[in-house]
Write a protein that holds these residues in place. Sequence first.
Motif, short mmCIF file in Angstrom:
data_model
loop_
_atom_site.label_atom_id
_atom_site.label_comp_id
_atom_site.label_asym_id
_atom_site.label_seq_id
_atom_site.Cartn_x
_atom_site.Cartn_y
_atom_site.Cartn_z
N TYR A 96 0.83 -1.21 0.00
CA TYR A 96 0.00 0.00 0.00
C TYR A 96 0.87 1.26 0.00
N LYS A 149 -5.49 -2.08 -2.95
CA LYS A 149 -4.59 -2.57 -1.91
C LYS A 149 -5.09 -2.16 -0.52
N LEU A 150 -5.70 -1.00 -0.42
CA LEU A 150 -6.26 -0.57 0.86
C LEU A 150 -7.42 -1.47 1.28
#
Length: 231
Positions: A8, A59-60
Amino acid sequence: MQECFETYCMRKDQAEQSLEEIKVSIKQQSLGDGGSFPIQCSEEQKLDLCQKLYKLIFKLVMLFESYIKLLDCFKLVQTASQVNDISGQVESIKGEVTAAMSELENGQASPLNVDSPKPVTKQDAFSSLTEYIKSQQYQKAIQLVRSFRTMWPGDMFGQSQDDDLVTLLNVFCIEMAEKKTGVFVLTKVEFDIGLLYSQLLDINQQIRNWTIPSPQQSCTGNNDLLDSSTL
């Protein structure tokens, strides 16, 4: 979680770099034409930024999914017979300390007047904090931890007043862990993670819709760059 977090951070840096390139391009245009024409960035730059943001949000979302799995593991631990779960007790103290901090900030506290000699070691200081927490004298405990921080800066008493709550909760938990075995504490998060997760998915879908290629791009065969498997 660590792997997701590291990726991230990398995606975040990439998105910021893409945004910075757009800013530089716009600034150069503004200097070149004296501001007489509408300032725009190229379609390639827009697409690159959207792709970077898409990867970042994706990705978060994965990071939050890992966090939820971790919470599920904690819930399983809580049910074990050999575990002493004091989460409720710590949560109650957390609320009391937070209220005491608010009163201190609003000037609703008397000057610090401790009932014991000034500690000469960190262990003495730790013991003093423990006694005030156990007797529910939270304002004195907060004032003390701030005083100890000036005596032992950057140590177990935190870096700033922002650490007051965490420091006092840690002191209480350490004291409890020394008396009991298998002590377990899980405090509540300060926000609704389910709502945040839903918002992330919505933003993720919006960005993906923004990156749908034009008919001309589709004809070139580049639309596979926008497929979720590659983004």
